[in-house]
Scaffold this active site. Structure first.
Site, short mmCIF file in Angstrom:
data_model
loop_
_atom_site.label_atom_id
_atom_site.label_comp_id
_atom_site.label_asym_id
_atom_site.label_seq_id
_atom_site.Cartn_x
_atom_site.Cartn_y
_atom_site.Cartn_z
N CYS A 1 -20.21 0.23 -2.18
CA CYS A 1 -20.54 -0.86 -3.41
C CYS A 1 -21.64 -0.49 -4.06
O CYS A 1 -21.70 -0.34 -5.27
CB CYS A 1 -20.16 -2.09 -3.18
SG CYS A 1 -18.65 -2.36 -2.35
N GLY B 1 -26.84 1.58 1.11
CA GLY B 1 -25.54 2.57 0.84
C GLY B 1 -24.31 1.56 0.88
O GLY B 1 -24.41 0.34 0.51
N ARG C 1 -18.89 -9.18 1.83
CA ARG C 1 -19.73 -8.08 2.17
C ARG C 1 -19.03 -7.41 3.64
O ARG C 1 -18.22 -8.25 4.33
CB ARG C 1 -20.86 -8.63 2.87
CG ARG C 1 -21.88 -9.20 2.03
CD ARG C 1 -23.10 -10.25 2.59
NE ARG C 1 -22.25 -11.25 3.29
CZ ARG C 1 -23.22 -11.85 4.33
NH1 ARG C 1 -24.20 -11.57 4.87
NH2 ARG C 1 -22.56 -12.93 5.03
N ASN D 1 -24.01 -7.13 -7.96
CA ASN D 1 -24.37 -6.24 -7.06
C ASN D 1 -25.66 -5.18 -7.32
O ASN D 1 -26.41 -4.66 -6.41
CB ASN D 1 -23.07 -5.18 -6.89
CG ASN D 1 -22.09 -5.63 -5.80
OD1 ASN D 1 -22.45 -6.54 -5.33
ND2 ASN D 1 -21.15 -4.67 -5.55
N ASP E 1 0.80 -1.03 -0.14
CA ASP E 1 0.13 -0.18 0.17
C ASP E 1 1.11 1.33 0.10
O ASP E 1 2.16 1.16 0.65
CB ASP E 1 -0.95 -0.03 1.23
CG ASP E 1 -2.01 0.90 1.07
OD1 ASP E 1 -3.34 0.17 0.97
OD2 ASP E 1 -1.82 2.11 0.74
C1 UDX Z 1 -22.18 -5.74 -1.10
C2 UDX Z 1 -22.41 -7.30 -1.52
O1 UDX Z 1 -23.34 -7.67 -0.93
C3 UDX Z 1 -20.90 -7.90 -1.61
O2 UDX Z 1 -21.41 -9.16 -2.30
C4 UDX Z 1 -19.94 -6.96 -2.54
O3 UDX Z 1 -18.77 -7.77 -2.62
C5 UDX Z 1 -19.90 -5.64 -1.91
O4 UDX Z 1 -21.05 -5.19 -1.99
P1 UDX Z 1 -21.58 -4.54 1.23
O5 UDX Z 1 -21.88 -3.33 0.58
O6 UDX Z 1 -20.51 -4.57 2.23
O7 UDX Z 1 -21.61 -5.90 0.33
O8 UDX Z 1 -22.89 -4.77 2.02
P2 UDX Z 1 -24.24 -5.49 2.11
O9 UDX Z 1 -24.49 -6.25 3.34
O10 UDX Z 1 -24.66 -6.03 0.71
O11 UDX Z 1 -25.43 -4.25 2.23
C6 UDX Z 1 -25.36 -2.98 1.30
C7 UDX Z 1 -26.62 -1.98 1.86
O12 UDX Z 1 -27.71 -2.69 1.74
C8 UDX Z 1 -26.29 -1.82 3.03
O13 UDX Z 1 -26.74 -0.53 3.11
C9 UDX Z 1 -27.49 -2.45 3.99
O14 UDX Z 1 -27.86 -1.87 5.01
C10 UDX Z 1 -28.48 -2.75 2.79
N1 UDX Z 1 -29.37 -3.98 3.01
C11 UDX Z 1 -28.86 -5.05 2.97
C12 UDX Z 1 -30.54 -3.78 3.19
O15 UDX Z 1 -31.20 -2.58 3.41
N2 UDX Z 1 -31.38 -4.87 3.25
C13 UDX Z 1 -30.94 -5.85 2.96
O16 UDX Z 1 -31.81 -6.87 3.18
C14 UDX Z 1 -29.53 -6.14 2.95
#
Ligand code: UDX
Length: 444
Positions: free
Chosen positions: A267, A264, A156, A215, A30
């Site tokens: 990703c 949010g 995630r 995604n 890094d």
């Molecule tokens: C996501 C993908 O899940 C993961 O596979 C990818 O590699 C990166 O992006 P992440 O962004 O870390 O992962 O979080 P995630 O658990 O997917 O939640 C994303 C957003 O969706 C969060 O704001 C979460 O609160 C929201 N969410 C998730 C919901 O509102 N409802 C759900 O049922 C699931």
């Protein structure tokens, strides 16, 4: 094998630690000197359940090392993983590829010393990036000495260690047998641990597309359940019963049907906008992705409106208590956090309004984003402290500990008794029995 990982963020660090745990010799690179010096003390630089213990164990065993030197990492590596950020352009929202291309250019000068190296794009990159990285490297390295593959990550945040060791699938976008062989050797130990996991070999462009498609589909699924939550609020149905009924259909599945304030994180917003951008570059109108982006942005505004509507106009200097700042529970990450966006919308709406906030993990990251509101934000040390003198209590992140809030003491501590629960963490009946107005998501 020796693996170099470029980038020690939310993808690079868990990946490096995971590969070290699998028995590989990992060097994490890094540019950020302070990050590297923290890691060189065996300390994690981000919050991920279980990561610290695994890092300490593998660091002590010498399986993973950290450096700012590209040469130290790349020379002698069979695999070099690019896991740097691809943030959205502030205006066009296209993925900013400069860090990926800078890493490719810098590593190229050392690849010539290796007999054969596989360069893997693990960052989420626009379709066709593999071709660009390949031509960048080919300027300095003979073609037979390297291959560029796509190796998308599906971790995630908050579950990165779990997801690393329990993948549903490993997607590999490789165009040569030599590259496929290296990837199989890399993940062989993991496939042994997860016999049901599929190693899916596809073209490089298909692999790059799978990441955006996955995604964006998940984001769309979340927005759909959020729209159904609005529908349930109007029709008197219960969103959790609806989600349960939907999820039992194996074609739908129960995951990602939890209603909330909107999705949010670093990703979903980025990847849906990047997919929409790439589609428009190809004269395509992906209406579902666009509707998800716009609908989700509107939902976050609507949540702020719910908080402001709950405030009794009588208060000259309203106080809003906020539980949760991270974009979801289990992480300290506030990047593109709906909680932070809602909080900022509320602060923008009324200059006389102040807020009291608490988050179990994300306070330091939130402070950096809230600096411009300094005098109007009180950083509390508990959920109870947030309630002190507040008129409205807004629950914005689904930290399980918020369920344990003593509603009786909250009622005594608050000035007015309004609850806007964007994650349905508190009990509506208990709240109303204590004189609160209570508004949840997708429930009566
Ligand atoms: C996501 C993908 O899940 C993961 O596979 C990818 O590699 C990166 O992006 P992440 O962004 O870390 O992962 O979080 P995630 O658990 O997917 O939640 C994303 C957003 O969706 C969060 O704001 C979460 O609160 C929201 N969410 C998730 C919901 O509102 N409802 C759900 O049922 C699931």
């Amino acid at each position: 094998m020796k693996v170099a990982i470029i980038g020690t963020g939310y993808v690079g660090l868990p990946t490096g630690v995971g590969l070290a745990e699998l028995g590989h010799q990992v060097v994490c690179i890094d540019r950020d000197v302070s990050k590297i010096s923290t890691l060189q003390e065996g300390k994690v630089t981000l919050y991920e359940e279980g990561l610290s213990e695994l890092l300490k164990k593998n660091f002590a065993a010498g399986n993973i090392t950290f450096t700012t030197s590209m040469a130290d990492g790349v020379v002698g590596a069979q695999l070099v993983v690019i896991a740097v950020g691809t943030p959205p352009h502030p205006v066009t929202h296209e993925a900013d590829m400069r860090y990926v291309y800078e890493a490719a250019t810098e590593m190229a000068q050392y690849l010539q010393q290796n007999s054969y190296t596989v360069v893997a794009n693990k960052s989420t990159v626009p379709v066709g990036t593999g071709d660009n990285v390949e031509s960048l490297i080919a300027k300095n390295v003979a073609q037979e000495k390297f291959d560029v593959i796509s190796l998308p990550e599906f971790l995630r945040e908050g579950y990165a260690v779990h997801d690393f060791f329990h993948p549903d699938r490993i997607v590999v976008g490789a165009n040569t047998e030599a590259a496929k062989k290296v990837v199989y050797e890399l993940y062989q130990p993991l496939l042994k641990l997860n016999p049901q996991c599929k190693l899916l070999q596809v073209s490089r462009r298909s692999s790059e597309t799978i990441k955006y498609a996955s995604n964006s589909f998940l984001a769309t699924k979340i927005h759909f359940i959020n729209e159904m939550a609005n529908f349930c609020e109007k029709t008197g149905a219960n969103i959790y019963e609806v989600a349960a009924g939907m999820g039992l259909d194996r074609r739908i599945g129960p995951s990602f049907l939890s209603p909330g304030p909107g999705f949010g994180g670093s990703c979903f917003p980025k990847d849906t906008m990047a997919l929409d951008f790439m589609a428009r570059q190809n004269n395509l109108d992906m209406t579902l992705v666009q509707a998800t982006i716009n609908g989700n942005n509107q939902r976050i505004k609507d949540m702020a409106t719910r908080i402001l509507t709950a405030l009794d106009r009588a208060e000259e200097h309203p106080v809003v208590g906020v539980l949760g700042l991270a974009f979801k529970n289990g992480t300290d990450d506030c990047r593109v956090s709906p909680a932070m966006q809602i909080l900022q919308e509320v602060l923008h709406s009324n200059s006389k309004l102040t807020v009291r906030v608490f988050d179990p993990q994300a306070m330091d990251n939130a402070k950096l984003l809230l600096e411009s509101y300094a005098t109007r934000v009180t950083y509390c040390h508990s959920a109870e402290e947030v309630c002190q003198g507040a008129d409205v209590l807004a629950v914005l992140t689904e930290w399980p500990q918020f369920r344990d809030l003593d509603m009786k003491s909250a009622a005594e501590l608050m000035r007015q008794r309004h609850i806007v629960d964007c994650r349905n963490m508190l009990n509506a009946d208990t709240a109303r029995a204590l004189g609160f107005t209570y508004r949840g998501i997708g429930i009566a």
